[in-house]
Design an enzyme around this catalytic site. Structure first.
Site, PDB file in Angstrom:
ATOM      1  N   ARG A  77     -43.471 -77.897 -22.458  1.00  0.00           N
ATOM      2  CA  ARG A  77     -44.943 -77.832 -23.203  1.00  0.00           C
ATOM      3  C   ARG A  77     -44.555 -77.855 -25.036  1.00  0.00           C
ATOM      4  O   ARG A  77     -45.167 -77.106 -25.636  1.00  0.00           O
ATOM      5  CB  ARG A  77     -45.577 -76.491 -22.930  1.00  0.00           C
ATOM      6  CG  ARG A  77     -46.122 -76.452 -21.359  1.00  0.00           C
ATOM      7  CD  ARG A  77     -47.055 -77.442 -21.119  1.00  0.00           C
ATOM      8  NE  ARG A  77     -47.576 -77.571 -19.745  1.00  0.00           N
ATOM      9  CZ  ARG A  77     -46.600 -78.382 -18.830  1.00  0.00           C
ATOM     10  NH1 ARG A  77     -45.817 -79.098 -19.242  1.00  0.00           N
ATOM     11  NH2 ARG A  77     -47.019 -78.331 -17.700  1.00  0.00           N
ATOM     12  N   SER A  96     -54.691 -74.136 -17.685  1.00  0.00           N
ATOM     13  CA  SER A  96     -53.569 -73.179 -17.689  1.00  0.00           C
ATOM     14  C   SER A  96     -53.729 -72.514 -19.207  1.00  0.00           C
ATOM     15  O   SER A  96     -53.310 -73.149 -20.303  1.00  0.00           O
ATOM     16  CB  SER A  96     -51.969 -73.534 -17.568  1.00  0.00           C
ATOM     17  OG  SER A  96     -51.713 -74.083 -16.371  1.00  0.00           O
ATOM     18  N   GLU A 138     -51.045 -71.434 -24.208  1.00  0.00           N
ATOM     19  CA  GLU A 138     -50.632 -73.009 -24.104  1.00  0.00           C
ATOM     20  C   GLU A 138     -51.514 -73.653 -24.965  1.00  0.00           C
ATOM     21  O   GLU A 138     -51.009 -74.607 -25.758  1.00  0.00           O
ATOM     22  CB  GLU A 138     -50.827 -73.580 -22.803  1.00  0.00           C
ATOM     23  CG  GLU A 138     -50.209 -74.729 -22.593  1.00  0.00           C
ATOM     24  CD  GLU A 138     -50.444 -75.142 -21.309  1.00  0.00           C
ATOM     25  OE1 GLU A 138     -49.685 -74.769 -20.144  1.00  0.00           O
ATOM     26  OE2 GLU A 138     -50.815 -76.231 -20.806  1.00  0.00           O
TER      27      GLU A 138
HETATM   28  C1  LIG Z   1     -58.868 -78.596 -16.254  1.00  0.00           C
HETATM   29  C2  LIG Z   1     -57.676 -78.936 -17.230  1.00  0.00           C
HETATM   30  C3  LIG Z   1     -56.323 -78.907 -16.429  1.00  0.00           C
HETATM   31  C4  LIG Z   1     -55.458 -79.370 -17.363  1.00  0.00           C
HETATM   32  N1  LIG Z   1     -54.336 -79.480 -16.627  1.00  0.00           N
HETATM   33  C5  LIG Z   1     -53.261 -79.541 -17.662  1.00  0.00           C
HETATM   34  C6  LIG Z   1     -51.840 -80.055 -16.823  1.00  0.00           C
HETATM   35  O1  LIG Z   1     -51.798 -80.089 -15.506  1.00  0.00           O
HETATM   36  N2  LIG Z   1     -50.894 -80.302 -17.400  1.00  0.00           N
HETATM   37  C7  LIG Z   1     -51.112 -80.279 -18.941  1.00  0.00           C
HETATM   38  O2  LIG Z   1     -49.865 -80.365 -19.533  1.00  0.00           O
HETATM   39  N3  LIG Z   1     -52.103 -79.925 -19.605  1.00  0.00           N
HETATM   40  C8  LIG Z   1     -52.865 -79.613 -18.719  1.00  0.00           C
HETATM   41  N4  LIG Z   1     -54.299 -79.429 -19.444  1.00  0.00           N
HETATM   42  C9  LIG Z   1     -54.378 -79.348 -21.011  1.00  0.00           C
HETATM   43  C10 LIG Z   1     -54.498 -80.784 -21.667  1.00  0.00           C
HETATM   44  O3  LIG Z   1     -55.338 -81.382 -20.863  1.00  0.00           O
HETATM   45  C11 LIG Z   1     -53.569 -81.341 -22.264  1.00  0.00           C
HETATM   46  O4  LIG Z   1     -52.656 -80.710 -23.157  1.00  0.00           O
HETATM   47  C12 LIG Z   1     -53.824 -82.642 -22.904  1.00  0.00           C
HETATM   48  O5  LIG Z   1     -52.763 -83.283 -23.494  1.00  0.00           O
HETATM   49  C13 LIG Z   1     -54.847 -82.317 -24.184  1.00  0.00           C
HETATM   50  O6  LIG Z   1     -55.469 -83.529 -24.725  1.00  0.00           O
HETATM   51  P1  LIG Z   1     -56.709 -83.664 -25.822  1.00  0.00           P
HETATM   52  O7  LIG Z   1     -56.885 -85.039 -26.063  1.00  0.00           O
HETATM   53  O8  LIG Z   1     -57.651 -83.065 -25.006  1.00  0.00           O
HETATM   54  O9  LIG Z   1     -56.263 -82.851 -26.989  1.00  0.00           O
HETATM   55  P2  LIG Z   1     -56.818 -81.640 -27.686  1.00  0.00           P
HETATM   56  O10 LIG Z   1     -57.170 -80.516 -27.225  1.00  0.00           O
HETATM   57  O11 LIG Z   1     -58.073 -82.464 -28.492  1.00  0.00           O
HETATM   58  O12 LIG Z   1     -55.857 -81.506 -28.892  1.00  0.00           O
HETATM   59  C14 LIG Z   1     -54.723 -80.651 -28.545  1.00  0.00           C
HETATM   60  C15 LIG Z   1     -53.806 -80.207 -29.863  1.00  0.00           C
HETATM   61  O13 LIG Z   1     -53.299 -81.708 -30.392  1.00  0.00           O
HETATM   62  C16 LIG Z   1     -53.744 -82.177 -31.557  1.00  0.00           C
HETATM   63  N5  LIG Z   1     -54.059 -83.581 -31.366  1.00  0.00           N
HETATM   64  C17 LIG Z   1     -54.765 -84.071 -30.349  1.00  0.00           C
HETATM   65  N6  LIG Z   1     -54.765 -85.554 -30.659  1.00  0.00           N
HETATM   66  C18 LIG Z   1     -53.899 -85.634 -31.858  1.00  0.00           C
HETATM   67  C19 LIG Z   1     -53.314 -87.139 -32.171  1.00  0.00           C
HETATM   68  N7  LIG Z   1     -53.767 -88.122 -32.123  1.00  0.00           N
HETATM   69  N8  LIG Z   1     -52.276 -86.431 -33.314  1.00  0.00           N
HETATM   70  C20 LIG Z   1     -52.048 -85.284 -33.746  1.00  0.00           C
HETATM   71  N9  LIG Z   1     -52.537 -84.274 -33.242  1.00  0.00           N
HETATM   72  C21 LIG Z   1     -53.172 -84.469 -32.110  1.00  0.00           C
HETATM   73  C22 LIG Z   1     -54.933 -81.344 -31.821  1.00  0.00           C
HETATM   74  O14 LIG Z   1     -54.938 -81.113 -33.352  1.00  0.00           O
HETATM   75  C23 LIG Z   1     -54.516 -79.939 -31.117  1.00  0.00           C
HETATM   76  O15 LIG Z   1     -53.906 -79.262 -32.065  1.00  0.00           O
HETATM   77  C24 LIG Z   1     -55.296 -79.198 -18.780  1.00  0.00           C
HETATM   78  C25 LIG Z   1     -56.683 -79.054 -19.464  1.00  0.00           C
HETATM   79  C26 LIG Z   1     -57.810 -78.744 -18.807  1.00  0.00           C
HETATM   80  C27 LIG Z   1     -59.019 -78.569 -19.320  1.00  0.00           C
END
Ligand SMILES: Cc1cc2nc3c(=O)[nH]c(=O)nc-3n(C[C@H](O)[C@H](O)[C@H](O)COP(=O)(O)OP(=O)(O)OC[C@H]3O[C@@H](n4cnc5c(N)ncnc54)[C@H](O)[C@@H]3O)c2cc1C
Length: 341
Positions: free
Chosen positions: A162, A232, A327
């Protein structure tokens, strides 16, 4: 919330009704360059928003949110590999589906992870025995100060559990624009994790893995559309073998897995054992079935989630002497903050 503030409620899976002062949709690299240039000449707090599935809006954000909507999928291949170049605003799960449809194997264990492709490298997403770093070829980003685009190899991204260079040295300094994948045509299924072990190695297809992962995830995890959550909430803490042995002596059923030379403790087990499953503080709660998932029953504010998270951290420290770490990224009034403020 004043009229000049914009609600971020539709843009975060925890369903927190916090606001920002400006929300800009980024659909091209030229637009991104223009906005980053503006931000470097007239500084204001800013952050990038993907699918909002890995952040907690702890307060109203006093700045600009760049919502990533860059789209595009390019697929090439040679005898041995598929190569994909994917724009940061593409949806992760839709990419997994695209790969299945085009007979490109390798992403199936990571089905149904919400969010965008551009966010995947940041915390090196992982599930069911596979991590993003195993599929990644390169990551391209725009530097917020110089607006220059740079490509890092997977090795240069310093991926860890992570973790990556984007959460360390490059945190808050760059915007990821494109992600490259290199996927072997000599596909080997990864079946060593939990329910996937029931599948037959010699006959299994990536579609079988995809279907089972989707089925298990839908049973286990609350759907953010029905119950706000970020998956998580805490990382699984990593402790030395000696520390694990002393915990094991006091808690013989402790759940843990080898992690390089150390041991990774199951944070969900610790929270459950502390009697906190289902624990509720106002509208923020620990999920009734998944101790690792914090949920918003509807009206929780960012500060309610943070108060609950701090309480859990304190309890786990007292009972097990282990420090839990959130996380998701925590966003305060002026940008990213830590759990302690
Ligand atoms: C139901 C559920 C299940 C999940 N299961 C998992 C799992 O199994 N494994 C896992 O690893 N994660 C899991 N996650 C967490 C999440 O889905 C991941 O971390 C995902 O990659 C986040 O993507 P996002 O586009 O929503 O990021 P966001 O929440 O929009 O952003 C997260 C961070 O990244 C930064 N960011 C986003 N895009 C960019 C970019 N293009 N450039 C620079 N910075 C950026 C943002 O500023 C922020 O700090 C889960 C979440 C949920 C709600």
């Amino acid at each position: 919330m004043t009229s000049s503030q914009i609600s971020l409620l539709p843009y975060n899976t925890l369903g927190l009704n916090q606001s920002c002062t400006e929300l800009l949709t980024i659909t091209s690299e030229a637009e991104l360059k223009k906005q980053l240039t503006k931000l470097s000449t007239k500084p204001s707090p800013w952050f990038v928003l993907g699918g909002g599935s890995n952040l907690v809006l702890c307060e109203d954000f006093n700045g600009v949110v760049l919502k990533m909507e860059l789209k595009g999928i390019v697929h090439t291949e040679d005898d041995r590999f598929h190569y994909l170049s994917i724009a940061a605003g593409e949806d992760w799960h839709q990419l997994v589906e695209y790969c299945l449809e085009h007979e490109i194997d390798g992403l199936e264990n990571l089905a149904l992870i919400p969010g965008t492709v551009g966010a995947a490298p940041i915390q090196n997403i992982g599930a069911y025995g596979v991590e993003f770093c195993e599929l990644c070829d390169w990551v391209e980003f725009m530097d917020a100060t110089t607006q220059l685009v740079t490509r890092l190899t997977a090795e240069e991204c310093q991926f860890g559990y992570r973790d990556s260079i984007f959460k360390q040295e490059l945190k808050g300094k760059v915007v990821i624009t494109q992600v490259g994948f290199k996927l072997s045509k000599n596909w080997q299924p990864v079946l060593n994790y939990g329910p996937l072990q029931q599948l037959e190695h010699n006959t299994v297809t990536s579609r079988d893995i995809f279907d089972l992962v989707c089925q298990v995830r839908q049973q286990k995890l609350p759907d953010p559309k029905m119950l706000g959550n970020v998956g998580s909430f805490f990382k699984n803490p990593i402790v030395s073998v000696e520390r694990f042995q002393s915990l094991h002596a006091s808690f013989p059923d402790i759940a843990a897995y080898p992690h390089n030379d150390d041991m990774k403790l199951a944070a969900g087990w610790l929270i459950d054992k502390a009697g906190l499953k289902g624990y509720q503080l106002g509208q923020a709660a620990v999920h009734n079935n998944q101790a690792l998932v914090l949920v918003n029953y509807g009206q929780a504010k960012g500060e309610d989630i943070i108060t609950l998270a701090r309480y859990i951290i304190e309890q786990i420290k007292q009972i097990f002497g282990v420090e839990l770490e959130p996380e998701p990224r925590l966003i305060g009034q002026h940008g990213e903050i830590t759990i302690n403020g």
